[in-house]
Design an enzyme around this catalytic site. Sequence first.
Site, PDB file in Angstrom:
ATOM      1  N   SER A 144      37.717  59.627  58.028  1.00 50.93           N
ATOM      2  CA  SER A 144      37.010  58.638  56.961  1.00 50.93           C
ATOM      3  C   SER A 144      35.774  58.031  57.646  1.00 50.93           C
ATOM      4  O   SER A 144      35.066  57.245  56.802  1.00 50.93           O
ATOM      5  CB  SER A 144      38.065  57.612  56.589  1.00 50.93           C
ATOM      6  OG  SER A 144      38.522  56.665  57.527  1.00 50.93           O
ATOM      7  N   HIS A 165      36.797  64.970  53.574  1.00 46.60           N
ATOM      8  CA  HIS A 165      37.527  63.676  53.493  1.00 46.60           C
ATOM      9  C   HIS A 165      38.083  63.554  52.194  1.00 46.60           C
ATOM     10  O   HIS A 165      37.766  63.350  51.149  1.00 46.60           O
ATOM     11  CB  HIS A 165      36.533  62.450  53.760  1.00 46.60           C
ATOM     12  CG  HIS A 165      36.944  61.222  53.610  1.00 46.60           C
ATOM     13  ND1 HIS A 165      36.202  60.065  53.269  1.00 46.60           N
ATOM     14  CD2 HIS A 165      38.237  60.719  53.771  1.00 46.60           C
ATOM     15  CE1 HIS A 165      36.872  59.125  53.114  1.00 46.60           C
ATOM     16  NE2 HIS A 165      38.109  59.348  53.447  1.00 46.60           N
ATOM     17  N   GLU A 177      35.413  64.054  49.825  1.00 47.44           N
ATOM     18  CA  GLU A 177      33.874  63.790  50.157  1.00 47.44           C
ATOM     19  C   GLU A 177      33.725  64.865  51.455  1.00 47.44           C
ATOM     20  O   GLU A 177      34.318  64.822  52.432  1.00 47.44           O
ATOM     21  CB  GLU A 177      33.755  62.483  50.847  1.00 47.44           C
ATOM     22  CG  GLU A 177      32.483  61.902  51.387  1.00 47.44           C
ATOM     23  CD  GLU A 177      32.727  60.517  51.752  1.00 47.44           C
ATOM     24  OE1 GLU A 177      31.596  59.698  51.542  1.00 47.44           O
ATOM     25  OE2 GLU A 177      33.683  60.055  52.175  1.00 47.44           O
ATOM     26  N   ASN A 215      33.142  55.105  52.455  1.00 50.67           N
ATOM     27  CA  ASN A 215      33.602  53.856  53.523  1.00 50.67           C
ATOM     28  C   ASN A 215      32.391  53.104  53.755  1.00 50.67           C
ATOM     29  O   ASN A 215      32.539  51.763  54.071  1.00 50.67           O
ATOM     30  CB  ASN A 215      34.516  54.254  54.665  1.00 50.67           C
ATOM     31  CG  ASN A 215      35.756  54.639  54.013  1.00 50.67           C
ATOM     32  OD1 ASN A 215      36.449  53.563  53.401  1.00 50.67           O
ATOM     33  ND2 ASN A 215      36.202  55.470  54.816  1.00 50.67           N
TER      34      ASN A 215
END
Length: 321
Positions: A144, A165, A177, A215
């Site tokens: 992540s 991801h 992702e 993130n």
Amino acid sequence: MNFKIHPLPTGRQALGAKEKLITMTLNGGISVIGAGTMGNGIAHVFAQRGFKVTLIDISQEQLDKAVITIGKNLDRMVAKEIIRKELKQETLDNITTNTSIADGVKNAELVVEAATENVDLKLKIFQQVDEAAPSGCILATNTSSISITKIAAITKRPELVIGMHFMNPVPVMKLVEIITNPANKKETTDTIVELSKTLGKVPCVVNDFPGFISNRILMPMINEAIYSLHEGVAGVEEIDTIMKLGMAHPMGPLQLADLIGLDVCLSIMNVLYDGFGNPKYTPCPLLVEMVKEGKLGVKTGEGFYVHASGSKELMVSSRFK
């Protein structure tokens, strides 16, 4: 790897699903490394779409728990009429387990690593996989936040290393992702994009920067929510309620932090801080303290909320009352 368009066969599609889907044909199979929350979710979605999956973990006990979890999740999907009853057993039949990386990836066409978010562990795993997997096998990581370029550099096939991801819970969340590294071949990226569509997901391709997109935006928001609690601006429920009702978030940032795991949140904040060298990414002292105390959220039963087994009721931890 070959692609073709055709409807999923009866028993392998959601009730009422009539649309045509891109389906990938693999001569080998999918290997998923790590049987935790993300790993078992990734294995689940691949197996449900008819792929043969080898789920790998050093702990046989963890592997057994993962298969039980997948079965329970499938039961919920059957009860909600999301999938046909027959699909549960078909999905479970598509999953085998292995405690050896070398043995588990030897026939794979795609490996998805979903181990703990620890850079040294991931680099060690990728070195082992690179040695054991077939030469044309794509090596994907579910990291992540950790640099895909750094991971790719320790392999002999950087052009075949990519970020994939998934979001938690994997069977429910639509987004994948996809993170490229500068050495990637276009074919590698295209393959993972099409494969994500095969799983019924929505792929979004981004470049390799700390935290990627998800993130880089999400974690500073969570960190700021924790700072707001730490500084006494508002309480746990108030912070989460304002973000849910005022910003249309389905879940407040503190509840989401508990779901993700406070240790994971701290790890990602450290990646952002180290990667950008900007003090705005400094982890909140309260977050650091709670991780040291082992108050990690859902996985340990307590974080900002108390998470009783089998209960969906949200109770604020006594620490914050």
